[in-house]
Design an enzyme around this catalytic site. Structure first.
Site, short mmCIF file in Angstrom:
data_model
loop_
_atom_site.label_atom_id
_atom_site.label_comp_id
_atom_site.label_asym_id
_atom_site.label_seq_id
_atom_site.Cartn_x
_atom_site.Cartn_y
_atom_site.Cartn_z
N LYS A 135 0.85 -1.18 0.00
CA LYS A 135 0.00 0.00 0.00
C LYS A 135 0.89 1.23 0.00
CE LYS A 135 -3.87 1.91 2.68
NZ LYS A 135 -4.67 1.74 3.93
N HIS A 149 -0.17 4.42 0.47
CA HIS A 149 -0.73 5.55 1.21
C HIS A 149 -1.15 5.06 2.60
CE1 HIS A 149 -4.16 3.45 -0.63
NE2 HIS A 149 -4.88 3.89 0.38
#
Length: 235
Positions: free
Chosen positions: A110, A112
């Protein structure tokens, strides 16, 4: 005095086999495995998809782990099937008095928020990997690499069913199973809720049960023949 016609409680492993059959997770017929073998049975833990099934599944896993005296400090669930398994197992362990942290991984990092591949508690100490079955052991090796990269120790593996059959390498059968490889080459403690031996034992037991035997009776010989052809010796 016990009535001789009263069904006797099954051992945990065969009780799990019955539960898997009733849930449609363990099926008999004609299936092709990842190794290209024609198998008379198929196990798909993804079909444990009802709340009450997950509660009971967590109990089976936790009992097998505790009864097997597995050593661990936390639980890890490899994406994707291992994620809900790790959650329900950790919850049931806590219900039984053994509260430990758990974590899981994403298939893709991921970029963010908190970012990264790992979610949950920090990986540390001796880690118990929870999955459904292992065939080639690829997912286990990937999990071990993640665990080691985080500074923890991949120590144990808990699975639902040990097929007890020869693994394959480069399309060829080898004289050991994926579970044996995990124990001997990967150095993992391994516990399984049930094995193919337990499946055969259950099929034998239900032959005298007129309510269950008719649809299952023909499969015992087929499963036994499969075991004789592809099975492994020892643990």
């Amino acid at each position: 005095m016990t009535d001789s016609h009263t069904p006797q409680p099954l051992p945990q492993a065969q009780d799990f086999v019955q539960f898997a059959i009733e849930s449609g997770v363990l099926r008999f017929g004609e299936f092709i495995t990842k190794a290209g073998r024609k198998s008379p049975y198929f196990f798909n833990a993804g079909l444990f998809n009802q709340g009450h099934q997950l509660v009971r599944l967590g109990q089976f896993y936790a009992n097998a782990i505790l009864q097997g005296a597995v050593e661990f400090d936390m639980v890890f669930g490899p994406a994707y099937k291992g994620i809900p398994l790790a959650a329900i197992v950790t919850a049931e362990l806590a219900r039984q008095g053994r509260s430990v942290p758990f974590a899981y991984n994403r298939k893709e990092a991921k970029d963010h928020g908190e970012g990264g591949l790992l979610v949950g508690a920090p990986l540390q100490g001796r880690v118990l990997i929870v999955d459904d079955v292992i065939s080639a052991g690829t997912a286990v090796r990937e999990s071990m690499a993640l665990i080691r990269a985080a500074g923890a120790t991949p120590h144990a593996l808990a699975i639902a069913l040990d097929r007890q059959e020869k693994a394959t390498e480069n399309g060829q059968d080898v004289p050991y199973s994926a579970v044996q490889y995990a124990r001997r080459q990967m150095g993992l403690q391994v516990c399984a809720i049930a094995t193919l031996t337990d499946v055969l034992g259950y099929l034998q037991a239900v032959q005298t049960d007129t309510a269950t035997a008719p649809p299952l009776h023909p499969y015992r010989e087929q499963v036994q023949a499969y075991r004789q052809r592809y099975g492994v010796d020892g643990v």
